[in-house]
Design an enzyme around this catalytic site. Structure first.
Site, short mmCIF file in Angstrom:
data_model
loop_
_atom_site.label_atom_id
_atom_site.label_comp_id
_atom_site.label_asym_id
_atom_site.label_seq_id
_atom_site.Cartn_x
_atom_site.Cartn_y
_atom_site.Cartn_z
N ARG A 1 0.55 -1.38 -0.27
CA ARG A 1 0.36 -0.06 -0.39
C ARG A 1 1.23 1.16 0.30
NH1 ARG A 1 -2.55 -1.74 6.09
NH2 ARG A 1 0.14 -0.25 7.49
N GLU A 2 2.41 1.29 0.16
CA GLU A 2 2.82 1.99 0.37
C GLU A 2 3.55 2.81 -1.05
OE1 GLU A 2 5.71 0.98 2.84
OE2 GLU A 2 4.71 0.92 4.89
N ARG B 1 -1.38 -4.96 2.61
CA ARG B 1 0.43 -4.39 2.89
C ARG B 1 0.49 -5.51 2.75
NH1 ARG B 1 3.75 -1.93 7.45
NH2 ARG B 1 4.90 -4.04 8.23
N HIS C 1 10.41 2.42 2.01
CA HIS C 1 8.94 1.72 2.69
C HIS C 1 8.13 3.76 2.96
CE1 HIS C 1 9.09 -1.89 3.80
NE2 HIS C 1 10.51 -1.19 3.47
N TYR D 1 4.93 5.29 5.87
CA TYR D 1 5.76 7.04 5.75
C TYR D 1 6.08 7.41 7.54
CZ TYR D 1 0.88 7.63 8.02
OH TYR D 1 -0.48 7.73 9.20
N GLU E 1 11.44 5.87 5.71
CA GLU E 1 10.20 5.84 5.30
C GLU E 1 10.40 7.49 4.71
OE1 GLU E 1 7.89 3.95 6.24
OE2 GLU E 1 8.36 2.04 8.01
ZN LIG Z 1 6.62 -0.45 4.94
#
Ligand SMILES: [Zn+2]
Length: 499
Positions: free
Chosen positions: A254-255, A310, A382, A384, A456
């Protein structure tokens, strides 16, 4: 859906052209005879086109909001996102995480109750947590028991954010249509793309810039997708022992900003080589391996069925046949299943049935071990939280090269700040948050790679807090700052390691 779009656009075209004809004839009438002479038949025709258009528009909107069964989307109506302050030395997050999924015994379907979206760090001790509507009261009671005060509710209904993103994507896809790329330069790096489109870009780039770019295949996913990346070197190639910078992205489906930044960087390096002095210097010193989407099954599932997916999409039939996939960043073999591991197959951070159970991770491990002779820098993208996280993840102990890794991270954070003004924090996983084992960065540290960061990306402090739904207008700035960070780490490595 594409048929509806086609009918809709042809209706709009007819509507506009008939309207143009009426206006044109009336304009001629007016010029030649100084009078307007509306033909009632023309007006009727145009009016019926307008009615037909409005009806089709309604069908179109209905189709977007209520996809047919094969496109049925996971529904997060009523799920709310909360941000609260939490002490990173407490075990509150682990307690909350233990509630993450509920398996309905009757339907044998898993439902998300709590999902940690952004973990607290020492510099930014806030956690973002998604909460199911039916779990909200219990969640609040848990916070009270832990003496935590909710700072704010960031989003009252996450589904509305997901819907807004879907509508924007549909509008975009109608505008761009589905046509194949003629040149790698036609690929729009400022959009979110399907996995097939990413592969099309990388293949075309490797064909049209074959003196600099090689297409590499690193693995095959559970659902049979080939996982590709690119190796970028200066024109004419490199000696075999040349040090490398490795970037992977998309580990967590989902990232979406992560693969977009990976693709942005590929394009930037090829575009700017020979023009930008830092890009040029770093490509002369290092070969770059960039794998922009290493979990394509999960990514496609997050595009078509469940925006908040995920994990991978493997079927653990021997362990639990209802819960699909494992957390690809808990599945690496080094210190697998130790601190912070989750053994529940339905969990969003399930470590997998055994080390390297996921073919994507097995393939990456084989490739990193046997195909890259001298890895110097490893970055895993990745989202966040705007963090640069270094090893170890499984223990609070520091690595031997801790100080050098932190020095490079400091330079990277400064480079980011100078590029876009945005702040990134840095530190080890276990000192910034709580332990996590089976991660790629621990594997790479064990392998002896000197500079390793799990990144992130954005956002963290954006007032709109888009979380995973970061609009594509942010890709450029996020990509630029990450390119600056990697250039700074590369320059640091050249200096310290005397490359
Ligand atoms: Zn991640």
């Amino acid at each position: 859906m594409s048929q509806i779009s086609f009918f809709l656009s042809s209706f709009v075209k007819k509507l506009i052209s008939s309207f143009e004809k009426i206006i044109e004839s009336q304009f001629l009438n007016f010029i030649l005879f100084q009078e307007l002479n509306f033909n009632t038949f023309q007006i009727h025709m145009w009016f019926s086109y307008l009615v037909a258009f409005l009806l089709t528009w309604q069908v179109f909107c209905h189709a977007i909001n209520n996809p047919s069964s094969e496109e049925k989307q996971a529904d997060y109506s009523g799920y709310s996102l909360h941000r609260f302050k939490v002490d990173t030395s407490s075990n509150t997050m682990e307690k909350l995480e233990s509630y993450d999924m509920e398996l309905d015994k009757n339907t044998q379907t898993a439902r998300l109750l709590i999902d940690i979206w952004a973990e607290p760090s020492k510099q930014n001790p806030h956690a973002d947590i998604l909460v199911a509507p039916e779990f909200l009261e219990k969640f609040k009671a848990l916070l009270t028991r832990e003496e935590l005060v909710t700072l704010k509710m960031i989003e009252g209904d996450v589904q509305s954010q997901i819907n807004a993103e879907r509508h924007a994507m549909f509008r975009n896809s109608i505008r761009r249509r589905k046509r194949s790329l003629k040149s790698w330069k036609d690929f729009d790096v400022n959009s979110y793309h399907s996995y097939d489109k990413m592969v099309e870009f990388m293949k075309l780039l490797s064909e049209q810039k074959s003196d600099m770019v090689e297409l590499i295949k690193v693995a095959t996913s559970s659902e049979g997708r080939s996982i590709y990346g690119v190796k970028i070197h200066p024109p004419g190639g490199s000696p075999p022992e040349k040090p490398s910078i490795i970037v992977d992205a998309g580990v967590h489906a989902r990232e979406w900003i992560a693969p977009a930044v990976g693709l942005f960087m590929i394009r930037k390096i090829v575009d700017e080589y020979g023009r930008d002095p830092q890009v040029t210097a770093n490509l002369q010193k290092f070969d770059w391996y960039i794998m922009p989407q290493v979990n394509p099954d999960g990514y496609e599932y997050s595009r078509t069925s469940d925006r908040l997916w995920r994990k991978t999409r493997s079927k653990n039939t021997t362990v639990n046949r209802w819960c699909i996939g494992a957390d690809a960043n808990r599945n690496w073999g080094y210190r697998w299943g130790e601190a912070g591991a989750n053994r529940t197959p339905c969990s969003n951070i399930y470590m997998g049935s055994h080390p390297y159970s996921e073919p994507e991770i097995r393939g990456l491990k084989e490739y990193f071990t046997w195909q890259i002779a001298n890895p110097m820098v490893y970055i895993s993208l990745h989202s966040y939280g705007q963090l640069l996280l270094s090893p170890w993840g499984y223990t609070h102990e520091r690595t031997e090269n801790y100080q050098d890794q932190q020095n490079a991270a400091k330079e990277a954070a400064m480079a980011i700040k100078n590029t876009t003004g945005v702040s990134y924090s840095y530190g080890t996983i276990s000192e910034m948050m709580y332990p996590a084992s089976g991660t790629s960065i621990d594997f790479m540290q064990h392998r002896g790679v000197p500079y390793i960061y799990g990144v992130e990306l954005r956002p963290t402090d954006n007032p709109n807090s888009f979380a995973f739904n970061l609009p594509p207008s942010f890709i450029r700035a996020t990509g630029d700052e990450m390119m600056a960070a990697l250039n700074a780490i590369g320059t640091h490595a050249v200096k310290v390691k005397r490359l």
